[in-house]
Design a protein around this motif. Structure first.
Motif, PDB file in Angstrom:
ATOM      1  N   ALA A   1      14.510  16.767  -7.091  1.00 42.90           N
ATOM      2  CA  ALA A   1      13.370  16.900  -6.374  1.00 42.90           C
ATOM      3  C   ALA A   1      13.609  17.238  -4.915  1.00 42.90           C
ATOM      4  N   ASP A   2      12.633  18.067  -4.261  1.00 48.52           N
ATOM      5  CA  ASP A   2      12.833  18.438  -3.027  1.00 48.52           C
ATOM      6  C   ASP A   2      11.928  17.631  -2.363  1.00 48.52           C
ATOM      7  N   SER A   3      11.837  16.429  -2.169  1.00 45.52           N
ATOM      8  CA  SER A   3      10.922  15.262  -1.658  1.00 45.52           C
ATOM      9  C   SER A   3      11.701  14.174  -1.045  1.00 45.52           C
ATOM     10  N   MET A   4      10.757  13.186  -0.843  1.00 47.51           N
ATOM     11  CA  MET A   4      11.373  11.595  -0.569  1.00 47.51           C
ATOM     12  C   MET A   4      12.052  11.164  -1.789  1.00 47.51           C
ATOM     13  N   ALA A   5      12.050  11.649  -2.771  1.00 45.62           N
ATOM     14  CA  ALA A   5      12.559  10.928  -3.968  1.00 45.62           C
ATOM     15  C   ALA A   5      14.073  10.969  -4.065  1.00 45.62           C
ATOM     16  N   ILE A   6      14.656  11.960  -3.192  1.00 46.18           N
ATOM     17  CA  ILE A   6      16.254  12.016  -3.054  1.00 46.18           C
ATOM     18  C   ILE A   6      16.806  10.758  -2.897  1.00 46.18           C
ATOM     19  N   PRO A   7      16.385  10.062  -1.865  1.00 48.43           N
ATOM     20  CA  PRO A   7      17.027   8.761  -1.536  1.00 48.43           C
ATOM     21  C   PRO A   7      16.679   7.675  -2.546  1.00 48.43           C
ATOM     22  N   GLY A   8      15.819   7.444  -3.179  1.00 46.09           N
ATOM     23  CA  GLY A   8      15.485   7.141  -4.456  1.00 46.09           C
ATOM     24  C   GLY A   8      16.485   7.344  -5.529  1.00 46.09           C
ATOM     25  N   GLY A   9      16.731   8.615  -5.765  1.00 46.26           N
ATOM     26  CA  GLY A   9      17.585   8.963  -6.517  1.00 46.26           C
ATOM     27  C   GLY A   9      19.155   8.419  -6.379  1.00 46.26           C
ATOM     28  N   ILE A  10      19.440   8.685  -5.201  1.00 47.21           N
ATOM     29  CA  ILE A  10      20.895   8.213  -4.887  1.00 47.21           C
ATOM     30  C   ILE A  10      21.220   6.721  -4.926  1.00 47.21           C
ATOM     31  N   ALA A  11      20.073   5.960  -4.528  1.00 48.09           N
ATOM     32  CA  ALA A  11      20.079   4.437  -4.584  1.00 48.09           C
ATOM     33  C   ALA A  11      20.269   4.150  -6.243  1.00 48.09           C
ATOM     34  N   LEU A  12      19.721   4.662  -7.074  1.00 45.36           N
ATOM     35  CA  LEU A  12      19.257   4.495  -8.582  1.00 45.36           C
ATOM     36  C   LEU A  12      20.750   5.004  -9.148  1.00 45.36           C
ATOM     37  N   ALA A  13      21.374   6.086  -8.799  1.00 51.28           N
ATOM     38  CA  ALA A  13      22.565   6.419  -9.193  1.00 51.28           C
ATOM     39  C   ALA A  13      23.833   5.501  -8.766  1.00 51.28           C
ATOM     40  N   VAL A  14      23.620   4.870  -7.511  1.00 52.85           N
ATOM     41  CA  VAL A  14      24.854   4.055  -7.137  1.00 52.85           C
ATOM     42  C   VAL A  14      24.601   2.809  -7.875  1.00 52.85           C
ATOM     43  N   VAL A  15      23.430   2.258  -7.874  1.00 53.21           N
ATOM     44  CA  VAL A  15      23.102   0.941  -8.812  1.00 53.21           C
ATOM     45  C   VAL A  15      23.677   1.013 -10.225  1.00 53.21           C
ATOM     46  N   ALA A  16      23.389   2.269 -10.957  1.00 57.42           N
ATOM     47  CA  ALA A  16      23.551   2.215 -12.277  1.00 57.42           C
ATOM     48  C   ALA A  16      25.069   2.484 -12.357  1.00 57.42           C
ATOM     49  N   VAL A  17      25.604   3.359 -11.684  1.00 58.57           N
ATOM     50  CA  VAL A  17      27.163   3.507 -12.056  1.00 58.57           C
ATOM     51  C   VAL A  17      27.924   2.098 -11.516  1.00 58.57           C
ATOM     52  N   ALA A  18      27.473   1.246 -10.473  1.00 61.21           N
ATOM     53  CA  ALA A  18      28.236   0.063 -10.078  1.00 61.21           C
ATOM     54  C   ALA A  18      27.825  -0.729 -11.295  1.00 61.21           C
ATOM     55  N   SER A  19      26.630  -0.701 -11.706  1.00 60.21           N
ATOM     56  CA  SER A  19      26.492  -1.928 -12.858  1.00 60.21           C
ATOM     57  C   SER A  19      27.294  -1.776 -14.128  1.00 60.21           C
ATOM     58  N   LEU A  20      27.588  -0.470 -14.454  1.00 60.60           N
ATOM     59  CA  LEU A  20      28.180   0.166 -15.560  1.00 60.60           C
ATOM     60  C   LEU A  20      29.734  -0.441 -15.087  1.00 60.60           C
TER      61      LEU A  20
END
Length: 149
Positions: free
Chosen positions: A105-124
């Motif tokens: 997305a070209d919006s404010m959702a990018i930081p949320g995507g980064i945070a979610l990806a980091v949490v998901a990978v760290a959890s895995l």
């Protein structure tokens, strides 16, 4: 029911591994985020002026219901229940495509995507760690029926 079908609890000596506690906390964090997001969408759908009120209410309720999976997994991980790793891993695998879409997305959702990806990978990483697997009493393939002599 035979003794082979009776679930056994692992013999844990000592405290719960920190990796397992961190994985449970990350799963709980994701569950709480889903609850907050679902309630927010639900409230906006009911009190605001959405394009489609029914779709907003349905989306909010769906997110709140989906939050049960990571919350139950987190509770099971904290209680050292072997069944809880499956739902926790599934939650992380479902989070990765969502994170990817947020990053596109070209919006404010990018930081949320980064945070979610980091949490998901760290959890895995935490969930597939051998220390976590041992603490939950999960045996690998080929070791299900073997006993040490």
């Amino acid at each position: 029911m035979s003794s082979e079908q009776t679930p056994t609890t692992p013999e844990i000596t000592g405290p719960r591994p920190r990796r397992l506690t961190y994985a449970a906390l990350l799963a709980a964090l994701e569950g709480l985020a889903l609850v907050v997001g679902g309630v927010w969408i639900l409230v906006l759908g009911v009190t605001g002026h959405p394009d489609d009120r029914q779709q907003a209410v349905t989306g909010g309720i769906t997110l709140v219901v989906l939050a049960l999976l990571p919350l139950l997994a987190a509770r099971g991980l904290l209680a050292l229940r072997s069944w809880s790793r499956g739902p926790a891993v599934i939650t992380q695998l479902m989070a990765l495509p969502v994170a990817y879409n947020l990053l596109q997305a070209d919006s404010m959702a990018i930081p949320g995507g980064i945070a979610l990806a980091v949490v998901a990978v760290a959890s895995l990483v935490l969930l597939i760690n051998p220390e976590t697997t041992r603490a939950l009493g999960i045996r690998g393939p080929g070791n299900a029926g073997s006993t040490q002599k």
